[in-house]
Design an enzyme around this catalytic site. Structure first.
Site, PDB file in Angstrom:
ATOM      1  CB  SER A 127       2.009  -0.100   0.652  1.00 19.40           C
ATOM      2  OG  SER A 127       2.047  -0.378  -0.594  1.00 19.40           O
ATOM      3  CE1 TYR A 140      -3.195   1.332   1.076  1.00 19.19           C
ATOM      4  CE2 TYR A 140      -1.355   1.348  -0.832  1.00 19.19           C
ATOM      5  CZ  TYR A 140      -2.333   0.590   0.480  1.00 19.19           C
ATOM      6  OH  TYR A 140      -1.521  -0.252   0.963  1.00 19.19           O
TER       7      TYR A 140
END
Length: 249
Positions: A127, A140
């Site tokens: 990401s 995350y």
């Protein structure tokens, strides 16, 4: 004909990547926790297999059923948006088990067959939180940062055996379901003390300046698989490319 195994293909980037490789004439092994919920197009080159990346037994069963594979794409993941102090440790561990240890376990299970053939490609999907820190996503981010470092090291380690190891770094995709898949109520993760801080952040999520499309990720995975230059990072989406260029990655 080449064979690719992709994790987390029930929706979003994994689904788009499976469809893209099918369209290019590949054999695709699409894995997910519940194959009965699959929305992939019918094809003689498509196989659906159940897979829970947090279970070593499930991984072993899936790879045994899959047989030899040329490419592994570790796409399965969950996330959460909220204040770190309000995020239950049990959920933080779940994020790490799926995003970090699940990816590592899949790699460890596939490497022996690729090493024996002196060929293969592993693509780990992370990401852009690894390129620019995003508030309200600490757990995350930690799970994806770990995979960035892991993948860079693994690329050196496995290059010796002719195995390519790549990173695909998607930007923000409003259509993905990784937060919904986490099964946690976002409202519970924003204590009153964080409300004013969180409001403009959620507003930016609702109207982002740039986003990543599912097709952007599929095309980045395709480029990563085809690459023979030794390149490691493949940003996916206009926002991801902009962040990568700003960082000089």
């Amino acid at each position: 004909m080449h064979t690719i195994l992709i994790t987390g293909t029930s929706s979003g980037y994994g689904l788009a990547t499976a469809c893209h490789f099918l369209a290019q004439g590949w054999n695709v092994i699409a894995t997910m926790r519940r194959p009965d919920a699959a929305v992939l197009p019918a094809s003689s080159r498509l196989r659906l297999l159940p897979l829970d990346v947090t279970s070593e037994a499930s991984i072993a069963a899936a790879l045994d059923a899959a047989g030899p594979i040329d490419v592994l794409v570790n796409n399965a993941g969950i996330g959460v948006v909220g204040a770190f102090e309000a995020t239950p440790m049990a959920h933080i561990r779940r994020i790490l088990e799926t995003n970090t240890f699940g990816t590592m376990a899949m790699c460890q299970a596939v490497i022996p067959q690729m090493r024996a053939r002196h060929a293969g490609v592993i693509v780990n999907v992370t990401s852009t939180v690894t390129l620019a820190a995003m508030p309200l996503a600490a757990a995350y981010t930690a799970s994806k940062q770990a995979i960035e470092g892991f993948t860079g090291s693994l690329a050196h380690e496995l290059g010796h055996f002719g195995i390519g190891v790549k990173l695909v770094e998607p930007g923000y995709g409003p259509t993905t379901r990784f937060i919904e898949n986490a099964g946690l109520d976002i409202g519970q993760l924003i204590p009153p003390a964080y409300a004013d801080f969180a409001a403009p952040i959620f507003a930016s999520f609702a109207a982002p300046a740039m986003t990543t499309r599912e097709s952007d990720v599929a095309e980045a995975v395709w480029a990563a698989v085809a690459d023979t230059s030794g390149r490691l990072h493949f940003p996916a989406g206009a926002d991801a490319v902009a962040l990568s260029q700003a960082r000089g990655a």
